[in-house]
Design a protein around this motif. Structure first.
Motif, PDB file in Angstrom:
ATOM      1  N   THR A   3     -40.169 -37.044   1.990  1.00  0.00           N
ATOM      2  CA  THR A   3     -39.172 -36.006   1.773  1.00  0.00           C
ATOM      3  C   THR A   3     -39.511 -34.828   2.667  1.00  0.00           C
ATOM      4  OG1 THR A   3     -38.889 -36.662  -0.522  1.00  0.00           O
ATOM      5  CG2 THR A   3     -38.136 -34.470   0.075  1.00  0.00           C
ATOM      6  N   ASN A  17     -33.459 -34.664   3.027  1.00  0.00           N
ATOM      7  CA  ASN A  17     -32.899 -36.015   2.902  1.00  0.00           C
ATOM      8  C   ASN A  17     -31.858 -36.123   1.789  1.00  0.00           C
ATOM      9  OD1 ASN A  17     -34.982 -35.677   1.002  1.00  0.00           O
ATOM     10  ND2 ASN A  17     -35.219 -37.881   0.795  1.00  0.00           N
ATOM     11  N   ARG A  18     -31.695 -35.100   0.948  1.00  0.00           N
ATOM     12  CA  ARG A  18     -30.696 -35.108  -0.118  1.00  0.00           C
ATOM     13  C   ARG A  18     -29.436 -34.335   0.246  1.00  0.00           C
ATOM     14  NH1 ARG A  18     -32.967 -37.078  -5.005  1.00  0.00           N
ATOM     15  NH2 ARG A  18     -30.771 -37.473  -5.398  1.00  0.00           N
ATOM     16  N   ARG A  87     -44.793 -33.946   5.837  1.00  0.00           N
ATOM     17  CA  ARG A  87     -43.771 -34.311   4.876  1.00  0.00           C
ATOM     18  C   ARG A  87     -44.424 -34.515   3.516  1.00  0.00           C
ATOM     19  NH1 ARG A  87     -39.035 -37.063   7.329  1.00  0.00           N
ATOM     20  NH2 ARG A  87     -39.146 -36.663   9.538  1.00  0.00           N
TER      21      ARG A  87
END
Length: 90
Positions: A3, A17-18, A87
């Motif tokens: 993420t 990523n959302r 990350r």
């Protein structure tokens, strides 16, 4: 899957990523989305009392109001990707 977290202004961080879209809050359809999200409890106000400039739409249906422009957030996202910043692993 990692993420990537991106600074969204004033100490707020979002999971890149959302994110589905960065939207301008000045358009009427976006204002309706914001109003509906507020009624459903899906609105997050991260403006810290400043004028909202960007609405960030997430794949969960949540909307984040940010006090910085979409261009600023996208620039931070591309800069962090190029520099290979760490990350967060789930």
């Amino acid at each position: 899957m990692a993420t990537e977290l991106v600074h969204a202004g004033f100490g707020s961080v979002i999971a890149a990523n959302r994110v589905v879209a960065f939207l301008s809050v000045n358009q009427q359809p976006v204002k309706r989305l914001i109003r509906d999200a507020k009624e459903k409890g899906l609105l997050v106000d991260a403006t810290h009392g400043r004028k909202a400039k960007t609405a960030v739409l997430f794949d969960t249906g949540h909307i984040l109001l940010a006090g910085v422009t979409a261009e600023t957030i996208v620039h931070r996202l591309t800069t962090s990707s190029e520099q290979g910043e760490p990350r967060v692993e789930p």
